[in-house]
Every structure is written in C-alpha cells, then in structure tokens.
Design a protein around this motif. Structure first.
Motif, short mmCIF file in Angstrom:
data_model
loop_
_atom_site.label_atom_id
_atom_site.label_comp_id
_atom_site.label_asym_id
_atom_site.label_seq_id
_atom_site.Cartn_x
_atom_site.Cartn_y
_atom_site.Cartn_z
N LEU A 436 0.83 -1.21 0.00
CA LEU A 436 0.00 0.00 0.00
C LEU A 436 0.86 1.26 0.00
CD1 LEU A 436 -2.75 -1.15 2.50
CD2 LEU A 436 -3.18 -0.33 0.17
N GLY A 437 1.98 1.17 0.72
CA GLY A 437 2.87 2.34 0.79
C GLY A 437 3.80 2.46 -0.40
N ASN A 438 3.97 1.37 -1.14
CA ASN A 438 4.93 1.37 -2.25
C ASN A 438 4.31 0.70 -3.47
OD1 ASN A 438 7.74 1.98 -0.72
ND2 ASN A 438 6.48 0.63 0.55
N PRO A 439 3.24 1.32 -4.01
CA PRO A 439 2.51 0.63 -5.09
C PRO A 439 3.36 0.32 -6.31
CG PRO A 439 1.65 2.87 -4.70
CD PRO A 439 2.65 2.60 -3.63
N ALA A 440 4.40 1.07 -6.53
CA ALA A 440 5.18 0.85 -7.76
C ALA A 440 6.26 -0.22 -7.58
CB ALA A 440 5.84 2.17 -8.19
N ARG A 441 6.45 -0.70 -6.36
CA ARG A 441 7.53 -1.67 -6.15
C ARG A 441 6.96 -3.08 -5.97
NH1 ARG A 441 11.47 0.20 -1.54
NH2 ARG A 441 12.71 -1.51 -2.39
N GLU A 442 7.77 -4.07 -6.34
CA GLU A 442 7.39 -5.47 -6.08
C GLU A 442 7.51 -5.75 -4.59
OE1 GLU A 442 6.21 -8.04 -7.54
OE2 GLU A 442 6.24 -7.40 -9.63
N VAL A 443 6.52 -6.41 -4.03
CA VAL A 443 6.59 -6.82 -2.63
C VAL A 443 6.42 -8.33 -2.58
CG1 VAL A 443 5.62 -6.60 -0.32
CG2 VAL A 443 5.68 -4.61 -1.83
N VAL A 444 7.43 -9.01 -2.03
CA VAL A 444 7.45 -10.47 -2.03
C VAL A 444 7.50 -10.96 -0.59
CG1 VAL A 444 8.64 -12.52 -2.87
CG2 VAL A 444 8.84 -10.37 -4.12
N CYS A 445 6.53 -11.77 -0.22
CA CYS A 445 6.55 -12.37 1.11
C CYS A 445 7.00 -13.82 0.98
CB CYS A 445 5.15 -12.29 1.73
SG CYS A 445 5.01 -13.21 3.27
N VAL A 446 8.06 -14.17 1.70
CA VAL A 446 8.45 -15.59 1.77
C VAL A 446 8.08 -16.08 3.15
CG1 VAL A 446 10.29 -15.44 0.04
CG2 VAL A 446 10.84 -15.01 2.43
N SER A 447 7.35 -17.18 3.20
CA SER A 447 6.79 -17.59 4.49
C SER A 447 6.90 -19.09 4.70
CB SER A 447 5.32 -17.18 4.55
OG SER A 447 4.76 -17.59 5.78
N GLY A 448 7.20 -19.47 5.93
CA GLY A 448 7.06 -20.87 6.32
C GLY A 448 5.59 -21.25 6.25
N ASP A 449 5.31 -22.57 6.15
CA ASP A 449 3.90 -22.97 6.05
C ASP A 449 3.19 -22.86 7.41
OD1 ASP A 449 5.49 -25.07 6.94
OD2 ASP A 449 4.63 -26.58 5.61
N GLY A 450 3.96 -22.91 8.49
CA GLY A 450 3.35 -22.66 9.79
C GLY A 450 2.94 -21.20 9.89
N ALA A 451 3.88 -20.34 9.60
CA ALA A 451 3.64 -18.89 9.69
C ALA A 451 2.51 -18.45 8.77
CB ALA A 451 4.93 -18.15 9.34
N ALA A 452 2.47 -19.03 7.56
CA ALA A 452 1.47 -18.60 6.57
C ALA A 452 0.05 -18.79 7.07
CB ALA A 452 1.68 -19.36 5.26
N GLY A 453 -0.15 -19.85 7.87
CA GLY A 453 -1.50 -20.19 8.29
C GLY A 453 -2.17 -19.15 9.17
N PHE A 454 -1.38 -18.38 9.89
CA PHE A 454 -1.99 -17.45 10.84
C PHE A 454 -2.85 -16.39 10.16
CE2 PHE A 454 1.60 -19.10 13.29
CZ PHE A 454 1.05 -19.27 14.54
N ASN A 455 -2.33 -15.82 9.10
CA ASN A 455 -3.04 -14.70 8.48
C ASN A 455 -3.23 -14.87 6.97
OD1 ASN A 455 -3.71 -12.78 10.60
ND2 ASN A 455 -1.51 -12.62 10.92
N PHE A 456 -3.31 -16.13 6.53
CA PHE A 456 -3.42 -16.35 5.08
C PHE A 456 -4.67 -15.72 4.49
CE2 PHE A 456 -3.67 -18.81 1.11
CZ PHE A 456 -2.37 -18.68 0.69
N MET A 457 -5.73 -15.63 5.31
CA MET A 457 -6.98 -15.01 4.82
C MET A 457 -6.75 -13.58 4.33
SD MET A 457 -9.65 -16.86 4.62
CE MET A 457 -10.86 -15.57 4.39
N GLU A 458 -5.68 -12.94 4.78
CA GLU A 458 -5.44 -11.57 4.31
C GLU A 458 -5.08 -11.52 2.83
OE1 GLU A 458 -6.55 -9.29 6.09
OE2 GLU A 458 -6.59 -10.29 8.04
N MET A 459 -4.75 -12.68 2.24
CA MET A 459 -4.55 -12.67 0.79
C MET A 459 -5.85 -12.29 0.10
SD MET A 459 -1.38 -13.05 0.18
CE MET A 459 -1.45 -13.05 -1.60
N GLN A 460 -6.96 -12.58 0.74
CA GLN A 460 -8.25 -12.15 0.17
C GLN A 460 -8.39 -10.64 0.29
OE1 GLN A 460 -11.48 -11.21 1.82
NE2 GLN A 460 -12.43 -11.08 -0.22
N SER A 461 -7.89 -10.08 1.40
CA SER A 461 -7.89 -8.61 1.51
C SER A 461 -7.07 -8.02 0.37
CB SER A 461 -7.30 -8.16 2.85
OG SER A 461 -7.96 -8.77 3.93
N ALA A 462 -5.92 -8.66 0.08
CA ALA A 462 -5.06 -8.16 -1.02
C ALA A 462 -5.81 -8.24 -2.34
CB ALA A 462 -3.77 -8.97 -1.08
N ALA A 463 -6.54 -9.36 -2.56
CA ALA A 463 -7.29 -9.52 -3.81
C ALA A 463 -8.37 -8.44 -3.93
CB ALA A 463 -7.90 -10.91 -3.87
#
Ligand SMILES: Cc1ncc(C[n+]2csc(CCOP(=O)(O)OP(=O)(O)O)c2C)c(N)n1
Ligand SMILES: [Mg+2]
Length: 568
Positions: A436-463
């Motif tokens: 949101l703060g850097n719309p022109a830049r690529e933002v890449v999240c690398v995540s463990g599968d444990g970590a990803a589970g906590f807030n994966f639903m936010e990918m829907q917010s991103a969509a």
C-alpha cells in the motif's frame, strides 16, 4: 461555523499527523469516523483479523515511515488487536490504536450484564506506550496531541486511545477547536551536542581499528546514506545487525556478515566501536567470545532512546539522538579531524576470513541436487527473479533463516522480518502494508507454512484491494524450527507435524493467482508467472523437509546461544 462529529474531528487530527491509512473493521461505534475518511483522502482497508490490521500498519511504517491507525470494536475486535499491538511495541513501530467503547453508563466498571463489555483501557495499558480515553468532543485534539507526543518520545511505539460511541457521534463547532501542526507542539530530535560529536570523532580518528555496527534504527531514521559516508571515510568494516539487514547493502565493499569468524575477528581486534540504532540485543549474540573484551574497547552508541544505552555492552560514549543528525554531524567533525585512519587492509583481511567460512559452511547446500527443492536454493531463485529492488518480507522459522542468508541485498527499509518478538504470521499482512505504501515496487513475502496459516486469509484482503503482493509459501509440512530440540532430547517429534496444505488451492479460493511447484526446474517459471500476475499471487512450494532442517551446525549453535547465553 459548522457542526462536525467527533469522528470527523478525529480524522482531521489523524490527517494532520500524516495518517493516510486506517486498518480494521467497521462497527456502529466508529461509523462517524469511517463515514468521513474518503472526504479526507484516507483509505480504509478492512481486514480478516484485527491483529493483521496492526501488522499492515507495521509493514507500511517500516517501508515508508508513515504512521497508520487501526480500529477495534468494543470487546472482541479490540481483544483481537492485542497480538498485533504487542508485536508493534516490540518492533518499535508507531501505530494509532483506536478502540471504540459503549455508552459510558455501562463501562468502567462494566457490569456482568454488559454485552461485549470490558474495561479495555486496563487491558491495553501494559502493551502500549501510552493509553488514554477521550471523554468529550472538545478534548479530541488535545488528547491526540498527548498521544502523539508519547508515540514519538524515545523509541516509537503504539499508542492507544479509546473513544466511547457518544463522543464519536457528538457534534461541536469546528471553529472552537484549534488544530496544531506537529511542529507546533512537539520538538524534532533529539539532536547530538557539538561536544559529543567532537568526542566521538576524536575517539574514532585516534583508534587503531574501528568498526561500525548498523541496526534497524538506521533504516527507521533514514540514516543509511550518512552511515555509509562515515564508513567510507573511516574505511572500516560495517556489520548490519540481524534486524538491520536492509540498513546497509550486503554487497558494500566494507560489509561483514555478523554471525561468523570474519566479524568475530574484526570485533575482537577493534578498539573503538560505533553502534548506531541497535540495542545489541541477544539476537546479535553480544557476548565477549564474539565481541571481544570490553576492557580493550571503547563503545560509542547512538540511539534515539536512553533506555537502549549500554544494555549489553558497556559504554564509553552514549549519544541519545536521531541517528541521521548524529551521523551527519559526526561526518562533518571527522572531516575536520587531522588524523585520518586508513584501514582498508584490515577490512579485506576480515572479509577474506568471512568469505572462506561462508563458502565452506554452505558448500553442501550449493552442491545439493535434490530430491525436491532446497529452501536455500529456492530463495536464490526468488532473488534472481525479483532482484534487489523489491521489498522482501520474511516470516517463519527456518524459512526465515534461509531468507536472511540467501535473498539478495536490498535497498534501505526493504527487508522486513519480526526480529524483536519473533511473532509468526506477520509476513502476509506486513507485505500488504508495504505494498500500500509502495505501489510501484514489487513486494514479495516468503513464508514458512506454519507462519502462513496465521493470516493467510489476508490474501483475500489483497485480492479485494487489488494489491499485487506475491507470497511464496515454503510448504514442507512441518513446524521445522521446533523439530531439532525434540529429536535431540527425546529422539522423536511431537506436535511439529502439520499435515499437507495446498496453499495454491486455498489462494485460488481467495481470489489470487496461484502456482504449485515441486520440482526445482519449474520454480523460475512459476515465480515469473506470479510476478506477471495482475493481482496478488501465491506460489505453493513443496520443499524438501530434511533440507529445511539442515541449518549448518555452527550457525544453529550460535542461534542456540541467543536463547541460552554464551556456551563453551
Ligand atoms: C505466534 C508464534 N507461535 C509460536 C512461535 C514459536 N515458533 C518459532 S519458529 C516455529 C516454527 C515455524 O514453522 P514454519 O513457519 O513452518 O517455518 P519452518 O521452521 O518450518 O521453516 C514456531 C512454532 C512463534 N515464534 N510465534
Ligand atoms: Mg514449515
């Protein structure tokens, strides 16, 4: 004269402080504020969990310096904010936490009959820098000034204000309130004194060998350029702390990796240290065996907060200051010093030791040819596809170690990881805040599968928000970092087995582009596909479990010392 609501007055106060984003969920108690955001060009970003709202604010702040506000409804939404707020407190991230409250007749104390009732101020007090209620329309600007002063005093952090619904809905004459610009009610700084700068310059110029240690505070203060100018002038080694990974370019000719014998040697041989924006916390293993004998060293520490001074290493000179002005002042002083140190030879010697050690430790990984995907090699491929200009957000256990070692050097403020609290699950929401703060830049999240589970639903917010965040989940199916201790002490594992999740399929259901990869030769194409997607994308990467566990022994032992203190 016009009558405005408490909600609108609050928005005006936030806008005056540069707030451009509000994260959270709507509720009737805050509707007067939400109803006015668009008019003041503040973007409201609804979330799937209120803790994620705070992590979004964290990603935004760390990459841009912008402060955001987060919202909690009375009761549950407010309770959900707390893990995010604790994380922000540990990370030194300023956030305006706004909680709603019921009508005053049923709170403080809340009788057992109160629906969603809790005395929230007491819940928040221990986890924020400052917490207070706003109990009348007239006091909104004044209490916000108190809160913002507290936020920016010393190391920044979250502040909490609670506004009962009747105050949000109350109206008043806007000509009767005075809104002050930040500079009209709080001072910039703190700044170093000339005497301190002279002394620091004298110590550095008179030293046999100096070393500069750059912490996360250098990024936060935007002091990166000034820091490198000092390093160049001294021509001495510079070490980035674990949390300060993006504060110095890893490919700078004077850079030394902090967790190996090259840096150990440099620290032990140096008689004057300049440490900027770091508390030298346990994560940087600030023990004599790695840092040398303090009796032979003089430590100059620059930090925004007195509370960080000399915590783990004794001080010779402490300068409580904004890092940028301290470094700019120091540079000016160093230029006028007659004796100019020339230390290039030492730096090259340390770097040679570091390079040799690194190559030996990681040689088995570089030679690894399967089966499946090695997380380290996957990180290298991610770096190849997304390059040095992207913002990287790392989350997870061993996954985040591989990320720290094998993702590329980045620009300042462009490598995020929760390194103070170690809270898993921050990665995805933090990446959303960064995007949101850097719309022109690529933002890449690398995540463990444990970590990803906590807030994966936010990918829907991103969509929903149309944010092209790229998330790569390292899906070996285990809470890997917790395995070695279990295996070592008990010869078996318990609770670390996670089961299989097809993150790509979940992502698809959330409206993201998705990719599944289980062969190294397919990885680059999948990452390129993710990069080309015109919405958020998820790559589910089936990595080799044994490979994820194979942290080089010596590095594993150093990490053990983070927890256990110096061993041996
Ligand atoms: C919220 C939270 N719960 C528990 C922990 C303890 N913890 C640290 S690393 C880890 C395992 C992480 O697993 P994963 O994200 O899959 O990464 P991996 O180690 O498998 O690469 C756990 C449970 C934590 N840091 N944060
Ligand atoms: Mg895992």
């Amino acid at each position: 004269m016009s009558e405005i609501t408490g909600g609108e007055l609050l928005v005006r106060c936030l806008v005056g402080e540069g707030v451009r984003f509000v994260f959270g969920l709507p509720c009737p108690e805050v509707d007067p504020l939400l109803a006015k955001l668009e008019q003041y060009e503040v973007r409201f970003v609804p979330v799937r969990h209120e803790a994620a709202a705070v992590h979004m604010a964290e990603g935004l702040y760390k990459t841009t310096g912008q402060v955001a506000a987060v919202l909690g409804n009375p009761g549950p939404g407010t309770a959900n904010l707390i893990p995010g707020v604790i994380t922000a407190r540990h990370e030194g991230v300023p956030v305006v936490v706004i909680t709603a409250q019921h009508r005053l007749a049923i709170v403080y104390p809340s009788p057992p009959s109160t629906f969603q009732g809790q005395d929230q101020l007491e819940v928040f007090k221990p986890v924020v820098k400052w917490s207070g209620p706003i109990l009348s329309w007239e006091r909104i600007p004044e209490v916000m000034r108190i809160a913002f002063r507290e936020m920016w005093t010393g190391r920044p952090g979250p502040i909490h204000i609670e506004i009962p619904a009747p105050v949000m809905y109350a109206t008043g004459d806007d000509t009767k309130v005075r809104l002050l610009a930040p500079a009209q009610y709080r001072a910039a700084g703190p700044r170093p004194s000339e005497v301190q700068l002279e002394e620091a310059a004298r110590m550095l110029a008179g030293a046999k060998r100096t070393i500069v240690i750059s912490g996360g505070g250098v990024d936060r203060a935007g002091a990166n350029e000034a820091l490198l100018a000092v390093v160049d002038l001294l021509n001495c080694p510079v070490i980035g702390t674990i949390a300060g990974r993006s504060s110095v370019p890893l490919d700078h000719p004077n850079f030394l990796y902090g967790y190996g014998p090259g840096a150990d040697l440099a620290r032990r041989e140096s008689d004057v240290f300049l440490v900027v924006g770091s508390r030298m916390g346990n994560l940087d293993i600030p023990y004599d065996k790695y840092w040398g004998d303090p009796a032979n060293q003089k430590l100059i520490q620059v930090d925004i907060d007195q509370r960080n001074m000399g915590v783990t290493r004794p001080l010779a000179l402490g300068i409580v200051s904004d890092a940028k002005s301290a470094l700019e002042g120091l540079l000016r002083m160093l230029k006028t010093e007659r004796s100019q140190p020339k230390r290039g030879a030492d730096t090259e010697r340390y770097r040679e030791v570091a390079r040799k050690w690194w190559d030996e430790r990681f040689a088995p990984i570089m030679a690894w040819r399967g089966p499946g995907i090695h997380p380290a090699l996957a990180m290298q491929t991610i770096g190849k596809v997304f390059g040095s200009d992207s913002i990287y957000v790392a989350d997870g256990g061993n996954t985040s170690l591989w990320a720290a070692w094998f993702l590329p050097s980045t620009k300042p403020r462009s490598y995020l990881n929760i390194l103070e609290l170690g809270m898993l699950g921050t990665g995805i929401p933090s990446a959303i805040g960064a995007k949101l703060g850097n719309p022109a830049r690529e933002v890449v999240c690398v995540s463990g599968d444990g970590a990803a589970g906590f807030n994966f639903m936010e990918m829907q917010s991103a969509a929903r928000e149309g944010l092209k965040v790229r998330t790569v989940v390292f899906a070996e199916g285990s809470w890997s970092m917790e395995e070695p201790n279990e295996r070592m002490l008990y010869g078996k594992t318990f609770g670390t087995e996670m089961g299989t999740v097809r993150w790509d399929r979940v992502a698809e259901g959330l409206g993201c582009k998705s990719f599944y990869v289980d062969r190294m030769e397919d990885l680059e194409a999948a990452l390129k596909g993710a990069k080309a997607s015109d919405g958020p994308a998820v790559v589910c990467l089936k990595t080799n479990r044994d490979a994820n566990l194979a942290i080089p022994m010596e590095l594993g032992l150093r990490f053990a010392e983070v927890y256990q203190g110096p061993m041996g």
